[in-house]
Structures are given as C-alpha cells and as structure tokens.
Design a protein around this motif. Structure first.
Motif, PDB file in Angstrom:
ATOM      1  N   TYR A  87       4.994   6.208   2.307  1.00 24.05           N
ATOM      2  CA  TYR A  87       4.166   7.090   3.057  1.00 24.05           C
ATOM      3  C   TYR A  87       4.304   8.533   2.472  1.00 24.05           C
ATOM      4  N   TRP A  94       1.098   2.850  -5.932  1.00 30.46           N
ATOM      5  CA  TRP A  94       2.352   2.540  -5.569  1.00 30.46           C
ATOM      6  C   TRP A  94       3.288   3.384  -6.418  1.00 30.46           C
ATOM      7  N   TYR A 132       0.344   5.479   0.832  1.00 29.75           N
ATOM      8  CA  TYR A 132      -0.613   6.440   1.533  1.00 29.75           C
ATOM      9  C   TYR A 132      -0.435   8.172   0.709  1.00 29.75           C
ATOM     10  N   VAL A 160       0.824  -1.132  -0.178  1.00 29.15           N
ATOM     11  CA  VAL A 160       0.044   0.069  -0.036  1.00 29.15           C
ATOM     12  C   VAL A 160       0.818   1.262   0.025  1.00 29.15           C
ATOM     13  N   THR A 182      -5.420   5.855   0.503  1.00 27.75           N
ATOM     14  CA  THR A 182      -4.222   5.243  -0.279  1.00 27.75           C
ATOM     15  C   THR A 182      -4.234   5.910  -1.785  1.00 27.75           C
TER      16      THR A 182
END
Length: 293
Positions: free
Chosen positions: A177, A224, A122, A120, A221
C-alpha cells in the motif's frame, strides 16, 4: 500419519503466512493442505481439523489439533527448542513475546484498511489517521526490539524469530500500500520482501487460484516493490533438459522456458510457482547452474 498444516489463499491469508513461515524456519517435516475463502469448500476442509474453526490449523502426526497462528508458534517453539524460534536471551525473549502478542491482537485500523494482497501494489492509497497511528506504534515496537537485540543479524532480534514471522504480513501490507516509514523500518520491510521463504510464498500466491474479488480496491497500481523476478514463461511442450522434477523427483509433464532452455516439472503448480519467481527456488536454480559451463 504425517503432520499437516491447513492454510487459506496464499495471496490473501496473513494468518496462514505467519504459521507457514514458522513451520519453514523450524525445520518441521510437514505437508501443506490448502483451501479457499468464500466458498463451501472452506468449511468442508475444516471437517478433518475439528474443533478448529479458523485458519491456519496444524494437525500433528499423533492427531493433536493446534489452531491459531500464535498457538502454533508457541507449540513449535516448545517442541523444537534448537530451532531458535524465540531469542535465547531472557530479556529479548520477553520483548519478542510482547511485540508478537500485540501484533496478534492489535493494529485493527491497518488490518481493516489494508488487507494483505500479494498480487498487487498500490500507488495512491490514502492512509487514514488510524492507519498512520498504527504505523507509528509498529515502528516504536520495532525500535524497542532492536534495543534488546543481543546478537548480530538483520532481524529484530538478530536471527529470524517468531516475531519476524508475525510481522511479515505487516511488512507486506506496508509495501503493497506504499505506506510511509522511517529509515530503519523501511529497510526492515525490504528485508522481508527479499527473504527467500517470503518470496516463495508470494510466488505460490500469484498462481494459487484466481483473484478473490473481495480484496479488489479502486486505486492505481504499480509494480510489486520487492525483488524483480527473473523472466520465465510457460512452454507448451518439451523436451526439457531434465527428466525428473527438481522439487519431487517425479517424471516431468509440464514445461518452462528460462534463460534459453526448457525445464520440466511434475505438476503445473510447480512449473507456475517457478515461473512466477525462478530465483526464489534453490532446487530450480541448482538445476540451471548444472548447465553452466
């Protein structure tokens, strides 16, 4: 007995990622064993690796146990001197060891707030002052490393070294992140995300068991930030253009649709890791190239 490396969940185990990357670039012949965190099997899997209590752990062919990613790195550098795991220049090597040791022992704010999760990314993660301070220190170390680089190349010391392997999970955290970076550091993080061994590890991590709820966070989210994988999907049946698996040479039993053709694999895991990022796997791409006019 062959040399074996015991690792944890690929999507989450930053320590395992470091050791695996070093094993890959060292040219070591080894086998991988996997276990999962937060279950009884984790402790059972360590029984054959005593006295190790944490992951990763390397069991050499003669039975010698080497636990801890830094110990594994140093042992492989000593046993495989031609692999160039440390810079050859003494001053650069000293700096590489220093920044690797600091990575191994520091940056607790970043580690705590941003656990590695390769499944994931964010978009609204609020970085604390402690995380920002860790980022500033990391950038300072990367800049310092480049001043001691004695050879051409894209990594901290020119070619890929143990220092880069140790900062690969840091790069994954920064990217996942969405943490702020300067220009050089951002390019260095992007280089990690595009590094073929890292792409392979992440592809395996995406299909290596179910999500671990412990790592879930209540943030929005996004996609990537690394290279976008080519489109592939699981096929329920063949026939495939190949009779033997591109990874093992064994008879195919599992199938994948890619670029209008069906390809076969000996195991569901080999099929699924390929579907996650086809271009990360040279063995598979050579197979597809054989079909090109």
């Amino acid at each position: 007995m062959s040399t074996r490396l015991l690792i944890g969940d690929r999507a989450y185990s930053s320590w395992s990622l470091r050791a695996w990357l070093i094993c890959e670039v060292s040219g070591l012949e080894y086998e991988v064993e996997t276990t999962r965190f937060y279950c009884d099997a984790f402790h059972d899997s360590l029984d054959d690796y005593a006295p190790a209590r944490t992951l990763p752990v390397l069991k050499l062919a003669n039975g010698t146990i080497v636990a801890d990613s830094l110990a594994i790195a140093e042992e492989l550098a000593q046993r495989h001197p031609d692999a160039g795991l440390w810079p050859s220049d003494p001053d650069a090597r000293a700096v590489a060891r220093m920044i690797t040791a600091e990575m191994h022992a520091s940056f607790t704010a970043l580690r705590s707030a941003c656990p590695m999760n390769l499944r994931v990314a964010y978009s609204d993660f609020p970085a604390s002052d402690g995380v920002l301070a860790d980022l500033a220190r990391i950038e300072a170390l990367w800049d310092h490393a480049r001043t001691f680089c004695r050879e051409e190349g894209p990594w901290l010391f020119g070619h890929y070294t143990i220092a880069d392997a140790f900062y690969a999970p840091v790069a994954a955290r920064i990217a996942g992140y969405g943490l702020p970076l300067g220009s050089f550091a951002a390019k260095y993080v992007a280089r990690h995300l595009a590094h073929q061994p890292f792409r392979q590890w992440r592809a395996m991590g995406l299909v290596d068991g179910p999500d671990q709820p412990t790592y879930a966070m209540p943030h929005a989210t996004r996609a990537w930030p690394g290279p976008k994988p080519a489109l592939a999907s699981v096929s329920p049946s063949g026939p495939s253009v190949n009779e033997s698996c591109p990874f093992t040479g064994k008879r195919v039993e599992h199938f994948l649709l890619f670029d209008g053709a069906i390809y076969g694999f000996a195991s569901a895991f080999d099929r699924d890791k390929t579907a996650a990022d086809p271009e990360a796997w040279p063995e598979f791409m050579r197979l597809t190239a054989d079909r090109s006019p």
